[in-house]
Design a protein around this motif. Structure first.
Motif, short mmCIF file in Angstrom:
data_model
loop_
_atom_site.label_atom_id
_atom_site.label_comp_id
_atom_site.label_asym_id
_atom_site.label_seq_id
_atom_site.Cartn_x
_atom_site.Cartn_y
_atom_site.Cartn_z
N LYS A 33 0.83 -1.20 0.00
CA LYS A 33 0.00 0.00 0.00
C LYS A 33 0.86 1.25 0.00
O LYS A 33 0.52 2.25 -0.64
CB LYS A 33 -0.94 0.00 1.20
N MET A 34 1.99 1.22 0.71
CA MET A 34 2.89 2.37 0.72
C MET A 34 3.46 2.62 -0.66
O MET A 34 3.54 3.76 -1.12
CB MET A 34 4.04 2.14 1.71
N GLU A 35 3.84 1.56 -1.37
CA GLU A 35 4.38 1.71 -2.72
C GLU A 35 3.32 2.25 -3.67
O GLU A 35 3.60 3.13 -4.49
CB GLU A 35 4.91 0.37 -3.23
N LYS A 36 2.10 1.76 -3.56
CA LYS A 36 1.01 2.24 -4.41
C LYS A 36 0.73 3.72 -4.13
O LYS A 36 0.53 4.51 -5.05
CB LYS A 36 -0.26 1.42 -4.18
N ALA A 37 0.74 4.12 -2.87
CA ALA A 37 0.51 5.52 -2.51
C ALA A 37 1.62 6.40 -3.07
O ALA A 37 1.35 7.49 -3.59
CB ALA A 37 0.42 5.66 -1.00
N ARG A 38 2.86 5.93 -3.01
CA ARG A 38 3.98 6.71 -3.56
C ARG A 38 3.82 6.88 -5.07
O ARG A 38 4.10 7.95 -5.62
CB ARG A 38 5.30 6.03 -3.24
N GLU A 39 3.39 5.81 -5.77
CA GLU A 39 3.18 5.90 -7.21
C GLU A 39 2.08 6.90 -7.56
O GLU A 39 2.22 7.70 -8.48
CB GLU A 39 2.82 4.53 -7.78
N ILE A 40 1.00 6.88 -6.81
CA ILE A 40 -0.12 7.79 -7.06
C ILE A 40 0.32 9.23 -6.82
O ILE A 40 0.01 10.13 -7.63
CB ILE A 40 -1.33 7.43 -6.17
N ILE A 41 1.05 9.47 -5.75
CA ILE A 41 1.52 10.82 -5.46
C ILE A 41 2.50 11.29 -6.52
O ILE A 41 2.45 12.44 -6.97
CB ILE A 41 2.15 10.88 -4.06
N ALA A 42 3.39 10.40 -6.97
CA ALA A 42 4.35 10.77 -8.01
C ALA A 42 3.64 11.08 -9.32
O ALA A 42 4.02 12.01 -10.05
CB ALA A 42 5.37 9.64 -8.21
N ARG A 43 2.61 10.34 -9.66
CA ARG A 43 1.87 10.54 -10.90
C ARG A 43 1.04 11.83 -10.84
O ARG A 43 1.05 12.63 -11.76
CB ARG A 43 0.97 9.34 -11.18
N ALA A 44 0.33 12.01 -9.75
CA ALA A 44 -0.58 13.16 -9.64
C ALA A 44 0.16 14.40 -9.17
O ALA A 44 -0.22 15.52 -9.52
CB ALA A 44 -1.71 12.84 -8.67
#
Length: 58
Positions: A33-44
């Motif tokens: 979940k932490m990795e997914k959150a980091r990806e979403i923040i990096a994308r958005a």
């Protein structure tokens, strides 16, 4: 953490802290979940808070 039934001197329950719980302080409990959150923040991206603060001051 453990509490006792007998109140302390001010009437609040006594809380006994277990120091073994501190070993998990810096561990990520949900790394996926932490990795997914980091990806979403990096994308958005994050909003530029500094410009929002400067606009309010004026």
């Amino acid at each position: 953490m453990k509490t006792t039934d007998e109140p302390g001197t001010i009437g609040a329950p006594i809380i006994i802290h277990n120091p073994e719980l501190n070993k998990e302080d810096n561990a990520a409990l949900f790394p996926e979940k932490m990795e997914k959150a980091r990806e979403i923040i990096a994308r958005a991206g994050l909003p530029n808070l500094e410009s929002q603060i400067n606009n309010r001051v004026r």
